[in-house]
Scaffold this active site. Sequence first.
Site, PDB file in Angstrom:
ATOM      1  N   THR A  23       0.829  -1.206   0.000  1.00 22.71           N
ATOM      2  CA  THR A  23       0.000   0.000   0.000  1.00 22.71           C
ATOM      3  C   THR A  23       0.872   1.269   0.000  1.00 22.71           C
ATOM      4  O   THR A  23       0.419   2.325  -0.437  1.00 22.71           O
ATOM      5  CB  THR A  23      -0.928   0.025   1.233  1.00 22.71           C
ATOM      6  OG1 THR A  23      -0.172  -0.424   2.359  1.00 22.71           O
ATOM      7  CG2 THR A  23      -2.113  -0.881   1.040  1.00 22.71           C
ATOM      8  N   ASP A  24       2.131   1.130   0.485  1.00 24.66           N
ATOM      9  CA  ASP A  24       2.984   2.329   0.484  1.00 24.66           C
ATOM     10  C   ASP A  24       3.288   2.802  -0.941  1.00 24.66           C
ATOM     11  O   ASP A  24       3.562   3.979  -1.164  1.00 24.66           O
ATOM     12  CB  ASP A  24       4.279   2.126   1.303  1.00 24.66           C
ATOM     13  CG  ASP A  24       5.217   1.054   0.776  1.00 24.66           C
ATOM     14  OD1 ASP A  24       4.815   0.263  -0.097  1.00 24.66           O
ATOM     15  OD2 ASP A  24       6.380   0.998   1.254  1.00 24.66           O
ATOM     16  N   SER A  54      32.826  -5.000   7.379  1.00 29.78           N
ATOM     17  CA  SER A  54      31.770  -5.809   7.989  1.00 29.78           C
ATOM     18  C   SER A  54      32.349  -7.164   8.344  1.00 29.78           C
ATOM     19  O   SER A  54      33.127  -7.725   7.562  1.00 29.78           O
ATOM     20  CB  SER A  54      30.624  -5.977   6.991  1.00 29.78           C
ATOM     21  OG  SER A  54      29.867  -7.121   7.318  1.00 29.78           O
ATOM     22  N   GLY A 107      12.873 -10.377   4.792  1.00 30.15           N
ATOM     23  CA  GLY A 107      11.665  -9.554   4.827  1.00 30.15           C
ATOM     24  C   GLY A 107      11.580  -8.688   6.070  1.00 30.15           C
ATOM     25  O   GLY A 107      10.507  -8.197   6.424  1.00 30.15           O
ATOM     26  N   SER A 109      13.697  -6.011   6.524  1.00 36.86           N
ATOM     27  CA  SER A 109      14.279  -4.709   6.160  1.00 36.86           C
ATOM     28  C   SER A 109      15.713  -4.521   6.635  1.00 36.86           C
ATOM     29  O   SER A 109      16.069  -3.459   7.173  1.00 36.86           O
ATOM     30  CB  SER A 109      13.400  -3.558   6.668  1.00 36.86           C
ATOM     31  OG  SER A 109      12.198  -3.576   5.984  1.00 36.86           O
ATOM     32  N   SER A 111      18.127  -4.094   4.662  1.00 41.95           N
ATOM     33  CA  SER A 111      18.754  -3.055   3.834  1.00 41.95           C
ATOM     34  C   SER A 111      18.319  -1.659   4.276  1.00 41.95           C
ATOM     35  O   SER A 111      19.125  -0.719   4.232  1.00 41.95           O
ATOM     36  CB  SER A 111      18.501  -3.289   2.343  1.00 41.95           C
ATOM     37  OG  SER A 111      17.143  -3.314   2.073  1.00 41.95           O
ATOM     38  N   GLU A 139      18.079   3.339  -1.498  1.00 41.88           N
ATOM     39  CA  GLU A 139      17.693   1.935  -1.744  1.00 41.88           C
ATOM     40  C   GLU A 139      17.258   1.755  -3.200  1.00 41.88           C
ATOM     41  O   GLU A 139      17.631   0.796  -3.872  1.00 41.88           O
ATOM     42  CB  GLU A 139      16.569   1.541  -0.783  1.00 41.88           C
ATOM     43  CG  GLU A 139      15.942   0.196  -1.101  1.00 41.88           C
ATOM     44  CD  GLU A 139      16.214  -0.862  -0.052  1.00 41.88           C
ATOM     45  OE1 GLU A 139      16.491  -0.503   1.099  1.00 41.88           O
ATOM     46  OE2 GLU A 139      16.163  -2.051  -0.408  1.00 41.88           O
ATOM     47  N   ASP A 151       9.659   0.863   4.857  1.00 44.24           N
ATOM     48  CA  ASP A 151      10.741   0.225   5.615  1.00 44.24           C
ATOM     49  C   ASP A 151      11.659   1.262   6.240  1.00 44.24           C
ATOM     50  O   ASP A 151      12.036   1.175   7.414  1.00 44.24           O
ATOM     51  CB  ASP A 151      11.571  -0.684   4.694  1.00 44.24           C
ATOM     52  CG  ASP A 151      10.711  -1.704   3.979  1.00 44.24           C
ATOM     53  OD1 ASP A 151       9.545  -1.884   4.389  1.00 44.24           O
ATOM     54  OD2 ASP A 151      11.206  -2.309   3.013  1.00 44.24           O
TER      55      ASP A 151
HETATM   56  C1  GLA Z   1       9.198  -4.000   0.500  1.00 43.04           C
HETATM   57  C2  GLA Z   1       9.305  -2.532   0.139  1.00 43.04           C
HETATM   58  C3  GLA Z   1       8.277  -1.714   0.897  1.00 43.04           C
HETATM   59  C4  GLA Z   1       6.874  -2.301   0.744  1.00 43.04           C
HETATM   60  C5  GLA Z   1       6.882  -3.801   0.997  1.00 43.04           C
HETATM   61  C6  GLA Z   1       5.566  -4.458   0.664  1.00 43.04           C
HETATM   62  O1  GLA Z   1       9.531  -4.198   1.849  1.00 43.04           O
HETATM   63  O2  GLA Z   1      10.599  -2.040   0.421  1.00 43.04           O
HETATM   64  O3  GLA Z   1       8.322  -0.374   0.438  1.00 43.04           O
HETATM   65  O4  GLA Z   1       6.342  -1.996  -0.526  1.00 43.04           O
HETATM   66  O5  GLA Z   1       7.889  -4.466   0.255  1.00 43.04           O
HETATM   67  O6  GLA Z   1       4.563  -3.997   1.501  1.00 43.04           O
END
Ligand code: GLA
Length: 337
Positions: A23-24, A54, A107, A109, A111, A139, A151
């Site tokens: 939705t973002d 690292s 999943g 985040s 990054s 990103e 994220d």
């Molecule tokens: C990734 C993207 C986010 C978002 C999600 C799905 O994490 O970086 O911006 O779109 O997928 O909701």
Amino acid sequence: MTESGQRVRAVAPGRVNLIGEYTDLVDGLVLPMAIDRVTTVDGVRGGGVIELRSSADPDPVMVPIDADDPIGQASGWGRLVAAVVAELQPSIGFRGTVSSTVPIGMGLSSSAALTVAVALAFGFEGTPPELAALARRAEQRGTGVPCGIMDQLASAAGVAGHALLIDCAGPSVEPVPMPGEVEIRVIPTGVVRQVAQSAYGERKAALDRAAEVLGPLRFVEDPDRLEVLDDPVVRRRVRHVVTENLRVVEATDALRAGDIARFGAVLDDGHRSLRDDLEVSLPVIDALVERLESVPGVHGVRLTGAGFGGCVVAVADPGVLDEGWRVEPSAGAHLVG
Ligand code: GLA
């Protein structure tokens, strides 16, 4: 002011998205929370080069702050660091290390945690939404994925003990207290995301095409309006977004009312929409979600993040699940000391 010789430690968390997927991308609503898994950048400002090491990689990342094309010279995670340099254009170099407790490629985040942490360490000054906007541009440039703001904003603006209701149109952020008597767990699906990058772009393209016909999808509340879309696939993608925005509102109301059963039921609905309408799940993930949903004391389970792998998020009574790991709603990015 960025001073030479200054010792700096910047910390930025990963996030788990509770509800509000894809939705973002269309200025909609999301409800993520920053988690107690963080990326830490430690070092000293000075000179004209960014040099980061690292423990996960024998090769350091080296980027001159005045490089013409910093991203073109970098590879791997160094592309994200170089993209931050390109966006931030720091006035002084930095020499240090990066370490992370955010699982990579799951999943959660990792990054975003990296780009937000390095931007802060390299001297970013501004508000959390400005930090998130810079990290998002980095990103996009570093990975080529046309990601939304969720994220980076969750990482930059997290609040301990709270989820974040984000209206991506502003963006604006409203912290929503997480009830203490519930456990949020993330459970790896075991699937490495391979198709995610191209599929993500395809989903975005379908939503953009639909917005040309319907106007901003955020304001499409009547599902009957989707009938004007000829392509049944595009119609399903849009139906996901339209119903997902409503789920974010309902999930937020449920949290505020302390109604965990309702909150969990919204998450379950969200998974079905990811599976059937957005089509970013996989049979093996659906099977995991169903198995976890059937455990007594589990209130809701869904795939979290961009899909095709990564983790599921479960809302459960404390102690009923021992798979994956418990995550706590945590503070956003900050400099230490
Ligand atoms: C990734 C993207 C986010 C978002 C999600 C799905 O994490 O970086 O911006 O779109 O997928 O909701």
